[in-house]
Design an enzyme around this catalytic site. Structure first.
Site, PDB file in Angstrom:
ATOM      1  N   ASN A   7       0.734  -1.135   0.227  1.00  0.00           N
ATOM      2  CA  ASN A   7      -0.008   0.087   0.138  1.00  0.00           C
ATOM      3  C   ASN A   7       0.889   1.223  -0.115  1.00  0.00           C
ATOM      4  O   ASN A   7       1.341   1.781   0.986  1.00  0.00           O
ATOM      5  CB  ASN A   7      -0.840  -0.154   1.269  1.00  0.00           C
ATOM      6  CG  ASN A   7      -1.810   1.409   1.298  1.00  0.00           C
ATOM      7  OD1 ASN A   7      -1.821   1.904   0.346  1.00  0.00           O
ATOM      8  ND2 ASN A   7      -2.182   1.410   2.674  1.00  0.00           N
ATOM      9  N   LYS A   9      -0.130   4.275  -0.433  1.00  0.00           N
ATOM     10  CA  LYS A   9      -0.932   5.313   0.032  1.00  0.00           C
ATOM     11  C   LYS A   9      -0.367   6.498  -0.979  1.00  0.00           C
ATOM     12  O   LYS A   9      -0.268   6.281  -2.086  1.00  0.00           O
ATOM     13  CB  LYS A   9      -0.039   5.705   1.544  1.00  0.00           C
ATOM     14  CG  LYS A   9      -0.220   4.691   2.454  1.00  0.00           C
ATOM     15  CD  LYS A   9      -0.114   4.866   3.854  1.00  0.00           C
ATOM     16  CE  LYS A   9      -0.224   3.694   4.943  1.00  0.00           C
ATOM     17  NZ  LYS A   9      -0.390   3.857   6.132  1.00  0.00           N
ATOM     18  N   HIS A  86      -9.544   1.281   4.581  1.00  0.00           N
ATOM     19  CA  HIS A  86      -8.325   1.472   5.197  1.00  0.00           C
ATOM     20  C   HIS A  86      -8.562   2.752   6.314  1.00  0.00           C
ATOM     21  O   HIS A  86      -9.332   3.222   5.966  1.00  0.00           O
ATOM     22  CB  HIS A  86      -7.233   1.929   4.236  1.00  0.00           C
ATOM     23  CG  HIS A  86      -5.760   2.090   5.174  1.00  0.00           C
ATOM     24  ND1 HIS A  86      -5.422   3.362   5.880  1.00  0.00           N
ATOM     25  CD2 HIS A  86      -4.740   0.986   4.863  1.00  0.00           C
ATOM     26  CE1 HIS A  86      -4.317   2.889   6.054  1.00  0.00           C
ATOM     27  NE2 HIS A  86      -3.775   1.704   5.614  1.00  0.00           N
ATOM     28  N   GLU A  88      -7.262   4.786   7.201  1.00  0.00           N
ATOM     29  CA  GLU A  88      -7.051   6.253   7.115  1.00  0.00           C
ATOM     30  C   GLU A  88      -8.106   6.936   6.099  1.00  0.00           C
ATOM     31  O   GLU A  88      -8.535   8.000   6.303  1.00  0.00           O
ATOM     32  CB  GLU A  88      -5.738   6.723   6.043  1.00  0.00           C
ATOM     33  CG  GLU A  88      -4.508   6.568   6.876  1.00  0.00           C
ATOM     34  CD  GLU A  88      -3.438   5.873   6.244  1.00  0.00           C
ATOM     35  OE1 GLU A  88      -3.129   5.865   5.109  1.00  0.00           O
ATOM     36  OE2 GLU A  88      -2.189   5.379   7.079  1.00  0.00           O
ATOM     37  N   GLU A 153      -5.492  -4.726  10.745  1.00  0.00           N
ATOM     38  CA  GLU A 153      -4.457  -3.665  10.967  1.00  0.00           C
ATOM     39  C   GLU A 153      -4.946  -2.876  12.091  1.00  0.00           C
ATOM     40  O   GLU A 153      -5.779  -1.820  12.047  1.00  0.00           O
ATOM     41  CB  GLU A 153      -4.501  -2.758   9.769  1.00  0.00           C
ATOM     42  CG  GLU A 153      -4.125  -3.179   8.501  1.00  0.00           C
ATOM     43  CD  GLU A 153      -3.562  -2.205   7.421  1.00  0.00           C
ATOM     44  OE1 GLU A 153      -2.425  -2.387   7.098  1.00  0.00           O
ATOM     45  OE2 GLU A 153      -4.401  -1.414   7.062  1.00  0.00           O
ATOM     46  N   GLY A 159       2.535   2.612  10.966  1.00  0.00           N
ATOM     47  CA  GLY A 159       3.517   3.410  10.939  1.00  0.00           C
ATOM     48  C   GLY A 159       4.293   3.877  12.111  1.00  0.00           C
ATOM     49  O   GLY A 159       4.949   4.499  12.487  1.00  0.00           O
ATOM     50  N   SER A 190       3.107  -1.660  10.369  1.00  0.00           N
ATOM     51  CA  SER A 190       4.673  -1.893  10.599  1.00  0.00           C
ATOM     52  C   SER A 190       5.470  -3.070  10.263  1.00  0.00           C
ATOM     53  O   SER A 190       6.424  -3.565  10.772  1.00  0.00           O
ATOM     54  CB  SER A 190       4.857  -1.586  12.303  1.00  0.00           C
ATOM     55  OG  SER A 190       4.693  -0.416  12.595  1.00  0.00           O
ATOM     56  N   GLY A 211       2.675  -1.027   4.352  1.00  0.00           N
ATOM     57  CA  GLY A 211       2.710   0.498   4.025  1.00  0.00           C
ATOM     58  C   GLY A 211       4.237   0.912   3.750  1.00  0.00           C
ATOM     59  O   GLY A 211       4.654   0.890   2.741  1.00  0.00           O
ATOM     60  N   GLY A 212       4.742   1.669   4.720  1.00  0.00           N
ATOM     61  CA  GLY A 212       5.938   2.332   4.585  1.00  0.00           C
ATOM     62  C   GLY A 212       7.276   1.405   3.994  1.00  0.00           C
ATOM     63  O   GLY A 212       7.792   2.057   2.935  1.00  0.00           O
TER      64      GLY A 212
HETATM   65  P1  PGA Z   1       2.650   0.385   7.666  1.00  0.00           P
HETATM   66  O1  PGA Z   1       1.161   0.862   7.134  1.00  0.00           O
HETATM   67  O2  PGA Z   1       3.200  -0.696   7.026  1.00  0.00           O
HETATM   68  O3  PGA Z   1       3.727   1.928   7.223  1.00  0.00           O
HETATM   69  O4  PGA Z   1       2.627   0.651   9.031  1.00  0.00           O
HETATM   70  C1  PGA Z   1       0.286  -0.100   6.766  1.00  0.00           C
HETATM   71  C2  PGA Z   1      -0.742   0.272   6.247  1.00  0.00           C
HETATM   72  O5  PGA Z   1      -1.271   1.413   6.679  1.00  0.00           O
HETATM   73  O6  PGA Z   1      -1.562  -0.697   5.450  1.00  0.00           O
END
Ligand code: PGA
Length: 232
Positions: A7, A9, A86, A88, A153, A159, A190, A211-212
């Site tokens: 992802n 983002k 998600h 967010e 999640e 994050g 994470s 994500g990151g």
């Molecule tokens: P992260 O994000 O791996 O940066 O923690 C995961 C996500 O929001 O899908």
């Protein structure tokens, strides 16, 4: 076969998309790799030999919905997957469970595989069962879930570098699997090249949503490798 969903983002660039296509096309992974870039970059993945997904969709097929993309158009662009709900999107764009359900239905109608994100906020940590039951209520017992994937999640893990303990995660995973026995389940929050192996060893986890760490090609390739190893 383990699943690795990236992802991005609202990150990345044309340059990064081209690099990812080039590098990932060189690997024959036994994991299923799905990259979800921002919608504006989807066209750059035309020659990608793995899968692409959108980060969101709308529930109507066309019309006066400025800024939205329909499942039909996403499918035409080559998407096989779409992330829905998600945290967010829920927090910043006020998406409700009802809206997510409508999007789910529209996505399934276009043969997109929805990845529905669920999970509790930090202050809800003691009530995770209630939160998850609420988020799953529209899908429990539904007959059309064969292609639907759920992604657990915990919002406090996104994050932050903090992941649930093995026993915490094991308890949540068996709870979700009991409610959604036929659906694949991912863990997200994470995930990186160091913890992906231990996460995949938890019974009931079919893959990870990253994500990151999915924006760094070497790190992402490590994760794909770890997931492939655990999938045997
Ligand atoms: P992260 O994000 O791996 O940066 O923690 C995961 C996500 O929001 O899908």
């Amino acid at each position: 076969m383990g699943i690795v969903v990236a992802n991005w983002k609202m990150n990345g660039s044309v340059f990064l998309a081209e690099r990812f296509v080039h590098r990932l096309n060189e690997i024959d992974s036994v994991s299923r790799v799905v990259v979800c870039p921002p919608a504006a970059l989807l066209g750059k993945f035309e020659k990608f030999k793995h899968f692409i997904g959108a980060q969101n969709c709308f529930y109507e097929e066309s019309g006066a919905f400025t800024g939205e993309s329909s499942p039909k158009l996403l499918k035409e662009l080559g998407c096989d997957y779409v992330l829905l709900g998600h945290s967010e999107r829920r927090a910043l764009f006020h998406e409700s469970d009802e809206m997510i359900y409508k999007k789910w239905s529209a996505a399934v109608g276009q043969s997109l595989r929805p990845v529905i994100c669920i999970g509790e906020r930090l202050e809800e940590r003691g009530d995770w069962k209630d939160v998850i039951c609420h988020q799953l209520k529209n899908y429990i017992g539904h007959c059309d879930l064969d292609d639907t994937i759920f992604a657990y999640e915990p919002i406090w893990s996104i994050g932050t570098g903090v992941i649930p303990s093995e026993s915490e995660l094991g308890a949540v995973v068996s709870f979700i699997k009991e409610k959604m026995p036929g659906s694949e389940l991912l863990y997200g929050g994470s995930v990186n090249g160091r913890n992906a192996g231990e996460i995949m060893r938890i019974n009931g986890i079919d893959g990870v949503l990253v994500g990151g760490a999915s924006l760094q090609i070497d790190e992402f390739e490590n994760i794909v490798g770890m997931v492939a190893q655990q999938s045997y």
